[in-house]
Design an enzyme around this catalytic site. Structure first.
Site, PDB file in Angstrom:
ATOM      1  N   HIS A 160      -6.334 -17.598  -7.294  1.00 49.63           N
ATOM      2  CA  HIS A 160      -5.102 -16.309  -8.385  1.00 49.63           C
ATOM      3  C   HIS A 160      -3.987 -16.935  -7.998  1.00 49.63           C
ATOM      4  CE1 HIS A 160      -4.985 -13.093 -10.819  1.00 49.63           C
ATOM      5  NE2 HIS A 160      -4.153 -12.956  -9.866  1.00 49.63           N
ATOM      6  N   ASP A 187      -0.538 -15.563  -9.198  1.00 51.22           N
ATOM      7  CA  ASP A 187       0.529 -14.534  -9.436  1.00 51.22           C
ATOM      8  C   ASP A 187       2.291 -14.650  -9.879  1.00 51.22           C
ATOM      9  OD1 ASP A 187      -0.891 -11.810  -9.163  1.00 51.22           O
ATOM     10  OD2 ASP A 187      -1.863 -12.447  -7.053  1.00 51.22           O
ATOM     11  N   MET A 233      -6.482  -4.308 -13.218  1.00 52.21           N
ATOM     12  CA  MET A 233      -5.681  -3.807 -12.219  1.00 52.21           C
ATOM     13  C   MET A 233      -6.081  -2.573 -10.688  1.00 52.21           C
ATOM     14  SD  MET A 233      -3.469  -6.927 -11.749  1.00 52.21           S
ATOM     15  CE  MET A 233      -2.478  -6.087 -10.020  1.00 52.21           C
ATOM     16  N   ASP A 263      -8.854  -6.861  -9.355  1.00 54.83           N
ATOM     17  CA  ASP A 263      -7.360  -7.287  -8.782  1.00 54.83           C
ATOM     18  C   ASP A 263      -6.570  -6.406  -8.419  1.00 54.83           C
ATOM     19  OD1 ASP A 263      -4.985  -8.576  -7.850  1.00 54.83           O
ATOM     20  OD2 ASP A 263      -3.995  -9.576  -9.376  1.00 54.83           O
TER      21      ASP A 263
HETATM   22  C1  DX5 Z   1      -0.260  -8.381  -7.338  1.00 50.85           C
HETATM   23  C2  DX5 Z   1      -0.926  -9.145  -7.761  1.00 50.85           C
HETATM   24  C3  DX5 Z   1      -2.011  -9.227  -7.022  1.00 50.85           C
HETATM   25  C4  DX5 Z   1      -1.824  -9.170  -5.257  1.00 50.85           C
HETATM   26  C5  DX5 Z   1      -3.210  -8.618  -4.262  1.00 50.85           C
HETATM   27  O1  DX5 Z   1       0.433  -7.278  -7.889  1.00 50.85           O
HETATM   28  O2  DX5 Z   1      -1.147  -9.347  -8.938  1.00 50.85           O
HETATM   29  O3  DX5 Z   1      -2.677 -10.402  -7.134  1.00 50.85           O
HETATM   30  O4  DX5 Z   1      -1.738 -10.559  -4.577  1.00 50.85           O
HETATM   31  O5  DX5 Z   1      -3.200  -8.562  -3.446  1.00 50.85           O
HETATM   32  P1  DX5 Z   1      -4.087  -7.896  -2.290  1.00 50.85           P
HETATM   33  O6  DX5 Z   1      -6.018  -8.591  -2.868  1.00 50.85           O
HETATM   34  O7  DX5 Z   1      -3.155  -8.172  -0.485  1.00 50.85           O
HETATM   35  O8  DX5 Z   1      -3.974  -6.304  -2.835  1.00 50.85           O
HETATM   36 ZN    ZN Z   2      -2.559 -10.801  -9.690  1.00 48.71          ZN
END
Ligand code: DX5
Ligand code: ZN
Length: 216
Positions: A33, A35, A137, A175
């Site tokens: 993934h 970001d 999310m 996510d």
């Molecule tokens: C947040 C991102 C996520 C993030 C998740 O805006 O979209 O992909 O990396 O991180 P964790 O798993 O630490 O919550």
């Molecule tokens: Zn993400």
């Protein structure tokens, strides 16, 4: 039902990015993934297509690109050409979501839409047949390491019902704040793909952490 783990390299050690990717290459995680944050749609800036291209050159795993940016249409070509296997755009950033989804599909890759925690899944009823995946999310986008928002489970269940009622194969990805406890409930609620950042990269053995998510 397929169960996919997508480690988010946002939580990786960027001084050792090559080694981090190598470690994921040798793990049972199916996707990576990626970001992308612009400091406008979300209050943080991460990395872009230049880094994606480099990551793509050292991994055979599909790159799951999550665009947390305004005007995603302006960047679809760049990210697709840099090696994205999937591009996810935020519902909240697209005035003509159908057109955006079509232009991602025109690149021959998966096209997905993401909802912020406050955006209801019902808004997707018309676009659902056109997308390969919906990303929900489970934290407010912008940072790793945040606390999981509990109402996500119900949102996954609702979306699962919508997808099944329409006889679709659309994947559900979640996510934010994923660990073995939240992950189990998410898979039980009908999720197919779990993104995990801190849970994987803050652990000393990343591969065992990934396996623990695959075994829940
Ligand atoms: C947040 C991102 C996520 C993030 C998740 O805006 O979209 O992909 O990396 O991180 P964790 O798993 O630490 O919550
Ligand atoms: Zn993400």
């Amino acid at each position: 039902m397929n169960r996919i783990i997508a480690p988010s390299i946002l939580a990786a050690n960027f001084l050792e990015l090559g080694k981090e990717i190598e470690c994921i290459n040798n793990s049972n995680a199916q996707w990576i993934h990626f970001d992308v944050m612009d400091g406008v749609f979300v209050p943080n800036i991460s990395f872009g297509a230049f880094i994606l291209e480099q990551v793509h050159s050292i991994t055979p795993k599909p790159l799951d690109v999550h665009l947390m940016i305004i005007k995603p249409d302006d960047y679809i070509d760049q990210f697709a050409n840099a090696g994205a296997s999937n591009i996810t755009v935020h519902y909240e950033t697209c005035q003509h979501l159908h057109r955006t989804i079509q232009s991602i599909k025109d690149k021959g890759i998966m096209a997905s839409v993401c909802l912020n925690p406050h955006t209801p899944v019902e808004l997707l009823s018309e676009i659902l047949p056109d997308v390969d995946m919906v990303l929900l999310m489970s934290v407010n986008p912008g940072f790793g390491g945040q606390q999981f928002i509990e109402s996500t489970y119900e949102k996954v269940r609702k979306l699962r019902r919508m997808i099944d009622d329409k006889g679709l194969k659309t994947l559900i990805e979640v996510d934010g704040g994923v660990n073995t406890e939240t992950g189990k409930k998410l898979f039980d609620a009908g999720a197919n793909v779990l993104v995990a950042g801190s849970f994987v990269f803050k652990a000393s053995n990343r591969q065992l952490q990934i396996d623990s998510l695959l075994q829940i």
